[in-house]
Motif scaffolding. Structure first.
Motif, mmCIF file in Angstrom:
data_model
loop_
_atom_site.group_PDB
_atom_site.id
_atom_site.type_symbol
_atom_site.label_atom_id
_atom_site.label_comp_id
_atom_site.label_asym_id
_atom_site.label_seq_id
_atom_site.Cartn_x
_atom_site.Cartn_y
_atom_site.Cartn_z
ATOM 1 N N SER A 41 4.195 -0.908 -13.668
ATOM 2 C CA SER A 41 3.763 -0.777 -12.287
ATOM 3 C C SER A 41 2.323 -0.283 -12.295
ATOM 4 O O SER A 41 1.967 0.570 -13.108
ATOM 5 C CB SER A 41 4.648 0.218 -11.528
ATOM 6 N N CYS A 42 1.512 -0.821 -11.383
ATOM 7 C CA CYS A 42 0.099 -0.491 -11.370
ATOM 8 C C CYS A 42 -0.345 -0.105 -9.972
ATOM 9 O O CYS A 42 0.244 -0.515 -8.976
ATOM 10 C CB CYS A 42 -0.741 -1.674 -11.842
ATOM 11 N N ALA A 43 -1.413 0.679 -9.908
ATOM 12 C CA ALA A 43 -1.998 1.063 -8.623
ATOM 13 C C ALA A 43 -3.505 0.904 -8.718
ATOM 14 O O ALA A 43 -4.106 1.138 -9.761
ATOM 15 C CB ALA A 43 -1.646 2.513 -8.288
ATOM 16 N N VAL A 44 -4.119 0.499 -7.612
ATOM 17 C CA VAL A 44 -5.560 0.311 -7.589
ATOM 18 C C VAL A 44 -6.078 0.712 -6.214
ATOM 19 O O VAL A 44 -5.410 0.504 -5.201
ATOM 20 C CB VAL A 44 -5.941 -1.165 -7.897
ATOM 21 N N SER A 45 -7.262 1.311 -6.167
ATOM 22 C CA SER A 45 -7.847 1.633 -4.873
ATOM 23 C C SER A 45 -8.288 0.341 -4.201
ATOM 24 O O SER A 45 -8.658 -0.624 -4.879
ATOM 25 C CB SER A 45 -9.050 2.565 -5.051
ATOM 26 N N PRO A 46 -8.264 0.255 -2.867
ATOM 27 C CA PRO A 46 -8.679 -0.977 -2.178
ATOM 28 C C PRO A 46 -10.092 -1.412 -2.523
ATOM 29 O O PRO A 46 -10.419 -2.594 -2.443
ATOM 30 C CB PRO A 46 -8.544 -0.611 -0.699
ATOM 31 N N MET A 90 0.846 -1.188 0.000
ATOM 32 C CA MET A 90 0.000 0.000 0.000
ATOM 33 C C MET A 90 0.882 1.239 0.000
ATOM 34 O O MET A 90 1.823 1.357 0.783
ATOM 35 C CB MET A 90 -0.937 0.022 1.205
ATOM 36 N N GLY A 91 0.571 2.173 -0.881
ATOM 37 C CA GLY A 91 1.331 3.409 -0.965
ATOM 38 C C GLY A 91 0.819 4.456 -0.003
ATOM 39 O O GLY A 91 -0.241 4.293 0.626
ATOM 40 N N PRO A 92 1.531 5.551 0.149
ATOM 41 C CA PRO A 92 1.106 6.626 1.046
ATOM 42 C C PRO A 92 -0.203 7.283 0.629
ATOM 43 O O PRO A 92 -0.833 7.971 1.431
ATOM 44 C CB PRO A 92 2.279 7.620 0.967
ATOM 45 N N ASP A 93 -0.608 7.046 -0.622
ATOM 46 C CA ASP A 93 -1.884 7.593 -1.095
ATOM 47 C C ASP A 93 -3.054 6.660 -0.822
ATOM 48 O O ASP A 93 -4.186 6.934 -1.215
ATOM 49 C CB ASP A 93 -1.808 7.886 -2.592
ATOM 50 N N GLY A 94 -2.788 5.521 -0.152
ATOM 51 C CA GLY A 94 -3.860 4.598 0.192
ATOM 52 C C GLY A 94 -4.220 3.623 -0.902
ATOM 53 O O GLY A 94 -5.144 2.819 -0.733
ATOM 54 N N ARG A 95 -3.497 3.656 -2.014
ATOM 55 C CA ARG A 95 -3.770 2.722 -3.101
ATOM 56 C C ARG A 95 -2.850 1.503 -3.002
ATOM 57 O O ARG A 95 -1.774 1.565 -2.412
ATOM 58 C CB ARG A 95 -3.598 3.402 -4.459
ATOM 59 N N ILE A 96 -3.296 0.398 -3.586
ATOM 60 C CA ILE A 96 -2.513 -0.831 -3.630
ATOM 61 C C ILE A 96 -1.643 -0.812 -4.880
ATOM 62 O O ILE A 96 -2.140 -0.636 -5.992
ATOM 63 C CB ILE A 96 -3.418 -2.074 -3.633
ATOM 64 N N TYR A 97 -0.343 -0.998 -4.696
ATOM 65 C CA TYR A 97 0.602 -0.991 -5.807
ATOM 66 C C TYR A 97 1.153 -2.392 -6.047
ATOM 67 O O TYR A 97 1.366 -3.155 -5.103
ATOM 68 C CB TYR A 97 1.776 -0.046 -5.517
#
Length: 313
Positions: free
Chosen positions: A283-288, A250-257
């Protein structure tokens, strides 16, 4: 070492590709029996002392290392995530190097795999190469499904696992492990290389090509019975084992990387399709809650005209 892919050229991309909501939710079949290992506090302590005495670890002053969980509870884990209650969520692979391939062991596949543009191409190739019409034998592929035929269907037998390891008596040593998920056995399924438990959503995020998944226990019985595909299309090529999907956090922005190495991706979800150059990692990011996902191609391009320099990702 003979050249396989060409060399990996560092190349940074600034173009982000936004993917719409991925809602590919399906049930996970419950096991016929619960797989649990339990050991006594005494056995846990004995196992810890045995392993610690057998290891020579040089530590800086003031640092101490204690074994928390021994191989009496866990066999060869790949990835780990800790939850706020002190439980460890681990992944274990059964597919690595037998149902999931490393190109270094199959150099004659190089030209074929470099021609792939999406996972469907890899699936077609494996089905043709391990076709039942070829009358293959055990030296070609084991008969894992015991149907008397050695073919691509034997690649769709072994499953990946997620374990939950716990210290139930709070004595500082793990004493219980349970298989909470056993799944991902498609012929193109890779290694379950990443796991992240999110306390807020009570979800387990997993990466096993060709998908990024969110898994949940919807019944409260301790088994992950529901999975949602957040994105699919990872792992276009047959490349180096270990360059698959991993690194879930989890990144500091609250998204899952999470990300994938240099075996490429052609990202697809139920709402839209977007191409990420299949010769590069991403690399990808997704909200929980999986409302949106975003993938950024980056890392190492594949060039076949130069000798291989395996720099890794």
């Amino acid at each position: 070492m003979p050249a396989k892919y060409g060399f990996f050229e560092p190349m940074l991309f600034t173009l982000g590709v936004v993917l719409a909501s991925a809602t590919g939710t399906s049930a996970i079949a419950a096991p016929s029996s619960v797989e649990v290992r339990v050991i006594t506090s005494e056995k846990a302590r004995e196992a810890a002392e045995s392993v610690e005495n057998a290891q020579v670890v040089k530590l800086a002053k003031g640092i101490k290392v204690d074994l928390w969980a021994s191989d009496a509870l866990v066999d060869d884990p790949v990835a780990i995530s800790m939850d706020s209650a002190g439980n460890a969520w681990l992944t274990v692979t059964n597919r690595s190097n037998n149902s999931e391939f490393d190109i270094r062991g199959w150099p004659h596949w190089e030209a074929d795999t470099l021609s792939f543009n999406q996972v469907a191409d890899r699936r077609k190739f494996l089905r043709e190469y391990f076709s039942s019409a070829k009358s293959l034998g055990a030296d070609d592929i084991p008969d894992r499904n015991k149907d008397g035929v050695h073919d691509w269907r034997d690649l769709a037998v072994l499953k990946e696992e997620v374990l939950k390891v716990s210290d139930t008596d709070s004595d500082g040593l793990a004493d219980r492990s349970q298989v909470v998920l056993k799944d991902f056995s498609d012929e193109v399924s890779g290694v379950l290389g990443g796991v992240y438990y999110d306390d807020a959503s009570d979800s387990v995020f997993l990466t096993v090509a060709p998908n990024a998944w969110r898994a949940r226990d919807t019944t409260g019985d301790g088994y992950l019975d529901e999975k949602t595909s957040l994105a699919e299309g990872f792992g276009v090529h047959i490349g180096f084992s270990g360059h698959n999907m991993s690194g879930v956090t989890m990144g500091p922005d609250g998204r899952i990387y999470y990300g994938i190495g240099d075996i490429g991706a052609y990202i697809t979800d139920l709402a839209a399709t977007s191409t990420i150059t299949p010769m590069k990692g991403s690399s990808c990011a997704v909200s929980p809650t999986a409302v949106t996902s975003k993938c950024l191609p980056a890392g190492f391009a594949i060039r076949t005209s130069s000798p291989l320099i395996n720099t890794g990702i």
